[in-house]
Design an enzyme around this catalytic site. Structure first.
Site, PDB file in Angstrom:
ATOM      1  N   THR A   1      -4.521   6.202 -21.611  1.00  0.00           N
ATOM      2  CA  THR A   1      -4.588   4.750 -21.111  1.00  0.00           C
ATOM      3  C   THR A   1      -3.019   4.433 -21.587  1.00  0.00           C
ATOM      4  O   THR A   1      -2.210   5.180 -22.161  1.00  0.00           O
ATOM      5  CB  THR A   1      -5.428   3.584 -21.903  1.00  0.00           C
ATOM      6  OG1 THR A   1      -5.353   3.958 -23.091  1.00  0.00           O
ATOM      7  CG2 THR A   1      -6.640   4.448 -21.321  1.00  0.00           C
TER       8      THR A   1
ATOM      9  N   GLU B   1      -0.409   4.810  -0.369  1.00  0.00           N
ATOM     10  CA  GLU B   1      -1.331   6.102  -0.670  1.00  0.00           C
ATOM     11  C   GLU B   1      -0.607   7.330  -0.479  1.00  0.00           C
ATOM     12  O   GLU B   1       0.307   7.388   0.380  1.00  0.00           O
ATOM     13  CB  GLU B   1      -2.412   6.143   0.518  1.00  0.00           C
ATOM     14  CG  GLU B   1      -3.399   5.070  -0.014  1.00  0.00           C
ATOM     15  CD  GLU B   1      -4.475   4.873   1.327  1.00  0.00           C
ATOM     16  OE1 GLU B   1      -4.446   5.656   2.258  1.00  0.00           O
ATOM     17  OE2 GLU B   1      -5.598   4.315   0.994  1.00  0.00           O
TER      18      GLU B   1
ATOM     19  N   ARG C   1      -2.605  -2.334 -18.331  1.00  0.00           N
ATOM     20  CA  ARG C   1      -3.688  -1.610 -18.287  1.00  0.00           C
ATOM     21  C   ARG C   1      -3.468  -0.461 -17.109  1.00  0.00           C
ATOM     22  O   ARG C   1      -3.895  -0.968 -15.999  1.00  0.00           O
ATOM     23  CB  ARG C   1      -4.922  -2.626 -18.017  1.00  0.00           C
ATOM     24  CG  ARG C   1      -5.043  -3.333 -19.244  1.00  0.00           C
ATOM     25  CD  ARG C   1      -6.325  -4.314 -19.180  1.00  0.00           C
ATOM     26  NE  ARG C   1      -7.561  -3.654 -19.192  1.00  0.00           N
ATOM     27  CZ  ARG C   1      -8.103  -3.302 -20.131  1.00  0.00           C
ATOM     28  NH1 ARG C   1      -7.644  -3.705 -21.436  1.00  0.00           N
ATOM     29  NH2 ARG C   1      -9.152  -2.538 -20.343  1.00  0.00           N
TER      30      ARG C   1
ATOM     31  N   LYS D   1      -2.997   0.388 -24.883  1.00  0.00           N
ATOM     32  CA  LYS D   1      -3.285   0.223 -26.633  1.00  0.00           C
ATOM     33  C   LYS D   1      -1.876   0.618 -27.331  1.00  0.00           C
ATOM     34  O   LYS D   1      -1.172  -0.686 -27.415  1.00  0.00           O
ATOM     35  CB  LYS D   1      -4.129   1.544 -26.688  1.00  0.00           C
ATOM     36  CG  LYS D   1      -5.529   1.360 -25.843  1.00  0.00           C
ATOM     37  CD  LYS D   1      -6.551   2.288 -26.208  1.00  0.00           C
ATOM     38  CE  LYS D   1      -7.774   2.168 -25.570  1.00  0.00           C
ATOM     39  NZ  LYS D   1      -7.699   2.810 -24.144  1.00  0.00           N
TER      40      LYS D   1
ATOM     41  N   ASP E   1      -7.211  13.478 -24.747  1.00  0.00           N
ATOM     42  CA  ASP E   1      -7.232  12.355 -24.409  1.00  0.00           C
ATOM     43  C   ASP E   1      -6.442  11.656 -25.775  1.00  0.00           C
ATOM     44  O   ASP E   1      -7.153  11.227 -26.585  1.00  0.00           O
ATOM     45  CB  ASP E   1      -8.711  11.886 -24.162  1.00  0.00           C
ATOM     46  CG  ASP E   1      -8.883  10.332 -23.693  1.00  0.00           C
ATOM     47  OD1 ASP E   1      -7.688   9.776 -23.667  1.00  0.00           O
ATOM     48  OD2 ASP E   1      -9.942   9.846 -23.207  1.00  0.00           O
TER      49      ASP E   1
ATOM     50  N   TYR F   1       0.868  -1.201  -0.125  1.00  0.00           N
ATOM     51  CA  TYR F   1      -0.042   0.086   0.029  1.00  0.00           C
ATOM     52  C   TYR F   1       0.940   1.024  -0.044  1.00  0.00           C
ATOM     53  O   TYR F   1       1.791   1.346   0.755  1.00  0.00           O
ATOM     54  CB  TYR F   1      -0.935   0.018   1.395  1.00  0.00           C
ATOM     55  CG  TYR F   1      -2.394  -0.149   0.947  1.00  0.00           C
ATOM     56  CD1 TYR F   1      -3.025   0.819   0.051  1.00  0.00           C
ATOM     57  CD2 TYR F   1      -3.104  -1.108   1.368  1.00  0.00           C
ATOM     58  CE1 TYR F   1      -4.404   0.698  -0.189  1.00  0.00           C
ATOM     59  CE2 TYR F   1      -4.600  -1.244   1.326  1.00  0.00           C
ATOM     60  CZ  TYR F   1      -5.023  -0.164   0.388  1.00  0.00           C
ATOM     61  OH  TYR F   1      -6.571  -0.528  -0.003  1.00  0.00           O
TER      62      TYR F   1
END
Length: 457
Positions: free
Chosen positions: A241, A61, A250, A244, A215, A59
């Site tokens: 992203t 954060e 991903r 692609k 985008d 973790y």
């Protein structure tokens, strides 16, 4: 090893043979199929290795060197390296640009930008979904139903392509923007086969007082390889992203200008704590691996070949009597308008699935609804990753032509009603024969992330 739960030491095959078996089946499906979904790609073995690493245990954060948990000394170094490589991939000076590499994917990245820079019910303008836009850019159905969170929380007036040419109508975009006065204009799309005029977008945004966001999810790899125009000269924010054309895991990224508007703090706070919890460190490490590859000659050659392959496919389909939106392509995808041939996008997708070709039905400008599309979107990135060149994509066009003819023949023999039509497709000798040809063709090519020998079936 005393004290360790025995289950934790088993292999996946031992611990869960059901899921292990399904993964093996999926490997085989990918090897034996022709993958033409424009938003998909085959990532590399080192990216997969990072994705399956111990980093998934941690973790973290917060931002590097400012975490809410301890034990992040290695995670911090990985994320900082990923940020550096992300900026380097697009030749950006860290004095002028920053990047957040924590978004789980592209849609969360876009929402983080909206949360950071907009208030509820602020106005935005993005490309209309039937014109090739994306749901996260704001979309309402024909009856006004709000589909995405973007359209639920913000007021959207989409701009569209010219119905005669399929190209973005910049004059109408400017006219709409001056009337609507959006706070944010979004360029970028998911099914637009042409490049973007960022200079014109910037002029329109300045004229109506809007921020400008790109985008670049679909074409981020092409932009990194300088095979598409760069949005960074003109845009305030750039999202993407990473799986692609970039060929990474991903995940998502948000690039922001460093200036008096203080985008950095607003965007970082929107990603966490506003929208996400701890970042997925295994994704960030895998993205870091992919971004290193971006700076190689091999990556450049791959992007050049992707464009050549998409162009070869488009030209071959046109020669066979089919219609491509805008008359072709200058990026990685083709938008195939099937309406002149009397076949719907949904039926074409179904036939292709039946013969082990994957593509997706897609709205074409002029469609009444994105849910009943008149076309299909076809992408070159995945099969280019497997080593295919122009002649191979011309063969794929021949397979698609054969599939379309099977679909049209079934409408004659069984009717156009979907339930009746499917009876002419399911199990037909023509479908079985084409599937055998497709699988034989696809199996001849390598797979980047794993080998045929690794499939345990």
């Amino acid at each position: 090893m005393d004290g360790v739960f025995p289950e934790a030491l088993k292999t996946l095959k031992e611990a869960d043979p059901t899921i292990y078996g399904l993964i093996q089946r999926e490997k085989l499906r990918q090897i034996k199929g022709i993958e033409l979904i424009a938003s998909e790609n085959f990532t590399s073995m080192p990216v997969m290795e990072a994705l399956g690493s111990c980093l998934t245990n941690k973790y973290s954060e917060g931002q590097p060197n400012a975490r809410y948990y301890g034990g992040n000394e290695n995670i911090d170094l990985i994320e900082i390296e990923c940020q550096k490589r992300a900026l380097a991939a697009y030749s950006l000076d860290e004095k002028n640009w920053g990047v957040n590499v924590q978004p789980y994917s592209g849609s969360p990245a876009n929402m983080a930008v909206y949360v950071a820079l907009l208030q509820p019910h602020d106005r935005i303008m993005g490309l209309d979904l039937p014109s090739g836009g994306h749901l996260t850019h704001g979309y309402y159905t024909a009856n006004g139903k709000k589909i995405s969170a973007t359209s639920i929380f913000f007021e959207s007036l989409p701009y569209k392509v010219n119905y005669d040419t399929g190209f973005i109508d910049y004059d109408k975009l400017e006219e709409k923007a001056m009337d609507f006065r959006p706070k944010l204009i979004i360029c970028g799309g998911s099914a637009y086969p042409r490049d973007w005029d960022y200079k014109r977008f910037r002029a329109i945004a300045d004229k109506c007082g809007a921020m400008l966001m790109m985008d670049m999810a679909h074409i981020s790899g092409l932009i990194a390889a300088e095979e598409q125009a760069s949005p960074f000269e003109y845009c305030d924010i750039v999202t993407t992203t990473t799986h692609k054309s970039l060929r990474g895991p991903r995940a998502g990224m948000i690039f922001f200008r460093r200036d008096e508007r203080a985008f950095e703090g607003k965007i970082n706070n929107a990603v966490f704590p506003s929208l996400q919890g701890g970042p997925h460190n295994h994704q960030i490490a895998a993205l870091c691996v992919a971004l290193k590859h971006v700076k190689t000659d091999e990556f450049k050659k791959y992007q050049v070949q992707t464009k050549k392959n998409a162009d070869a496919l488009a030209k071959k389909l046109i020669s066979l009597g089919y219609s491509m939106v805008t008359g072709g392509t200058e990026n990685h995808l083709v938008l195939w308008d099937l309406r002149p041939n009397g076949l719907t996008g949904s039926k074409m997708e179904y036939i292709c699935d039946s013969v082990h070709i994957t593509l997706n039905k897609n709205a074409v400008f002029g469609d009444a609804s994105a849910l009943t599309p008149g076309g299909c979107r076809i992408g070159a990135p995945a099969m280019t990753s497997r080593g295919l060149v122009e002649k191979d994509f011309e063969q794929i066009a021949m397979f698609l032509d054969e599939a379309a003819k099977i679909g049209l023949a079934a409408q004659v023999t069984h009717g156009k009603m979907l339930t009746d039509w499917k009876k002419g497709i399911d199990g037909s000798k023509e479908v079985i024969a084409l599937k055998e040809k497709v699988e034989s063709f696809a199996e001849a090519f390598a797979m980047p992330g794993f080998t045929r020998d690794s499939v345990d079936i």
